[in-house]
Design an enzyme around this catalytic site. Structure first.
Site, short mmCIF file in Angstrom:
data_model
loop_
_atom_site.label_atom_id
_atom_site.label_comp_id
_atom_site.label_asym_id
_atom_site.label_seq_id
_atom_site.Cartn_x
_atom_site.Cartn_y
_atom_site.Cartn_z
N CYS A 87 -1.78 4.98 5.23
CA CYS A 87 -2.12 4.96 6.66
C CYS A 87 -3.07 6.13 6.98
CB CYS A 87 -0.86 4.96 7.51
SG CYS A 87 -1.17 4.48 9.23
N HIS A 193 1.57 0.00 5.53
CA HIS A 193 2.64 0.86 5.03
C HIS A 193 3.36 0.16 3.87
CE1 HIS A 193 2.73 4.13 8.05
NE2 HIS A 193 2.11 3.22 8.79
N GLU A 195 5.68 1.26 2.13
CA GLU A 195 7.12 1.56 2.18
C GLU A 195 7.86 0.69 3.19
OE1 GLU A 195 4.78 3.28 3.55
OE2 GLU A 195 5.42 4.28 5.40
#
Length: 213
Positions: A87, A193, A195
């Site tokens: 990001c 993202h 994650e």
């Protein structure tokens, strides 16, 4: 592996995602070090730089830690260790960010960071949610096992405008084509993202852990 802590990242979820991806890929011996210590970063064999918030604030946080930027430059640029920005961590690789003024970035890639302007006024900014990946370079090692049309999670109001089309590995269509995965040599970055992107995100992280650029 070093996960950089400079006060601007979603560290807990990023660290847990890396640990899970490492476990599922059989890298149980991997140590994930959340750190801002230049000496630790200098010894890391790969580096992840997360980032949440405004470009200038993240850049200020990075440069406020004595020796951190120099350690990153040494490990990533001069020694070629694999690097993944997430990001705003990806956006910091650009030459400059144009969020609340013009601010210099790390200058590692030929790109600038600009506010998203949707061609369709019905689309909302921030761009927040799941989008399909369009693979521009499906043979890139970080995209191994990731199908075109896989969904990943975005939260952002600004995006990269790349100067060199070869940087673009994958994009998403929202306010036009948004660079989703960019990179050159040992450098890579995701606007989304990983994650938070479930199986696709974990696969990309696992690919990064195995990457030998």
């Amino acid at each position: 592996m070093a996960l950089i802590d400079y006060g601007s990242g979603n560290l807990r979820s990023a660290a847990k995602a890396v640990e899970r991806a490492a476990h599922e890929a059989g890298h149980d011996g991997l140590r994930v070090l959340v750190t801002a210590e230049p000496e630790v970063i200098a010894q890391a064999d790969r580096i992840i730089l997360p980032g949440v918030g405004a470009f200038a604030d993240c850049m200020a946080g990075l440069t406020a830690v004595p020796g951190l930027r120099d350690a990153l430059e040494q490990a990533v640029i001069r020694q070629g260790r694999p690097f993944l920005g997430i990001c705003v961590g990806m956006q910091l690789m650009a030459k400059e960010g144009r969020e609340h003024g013009v601010h210099p970035g790390l200058g590692w890639i030929d790109a600038v960071v600009e506010r998203l302007v949707p061609a369709d006024p019905a689309l909302k900014i921030p761009h927040m949610g799941w989008n399909e990946l369009v693979l521009d370079q499906p043979g890139h090692p970080l995209l191994a096992g990731i199908e075109a049309g896989s969904h990943v999670y975005f939260v952002h109001s600004y995006g990269l405008r790349v100067g060199d089309p070869a940087l673009l590995k994958a994009h998403a269509d929202y306010a036009g084509a948004i660079p989703a995965l960019v990179g050159r040599d040992n450098l890579a970055g995701t606007q989304f993202h990983p994650e938070k992107s479930q199986a696709t995100g974990l696969r990309l992280i696992a690919n990064f852990l195995a990457w030998k650029p």
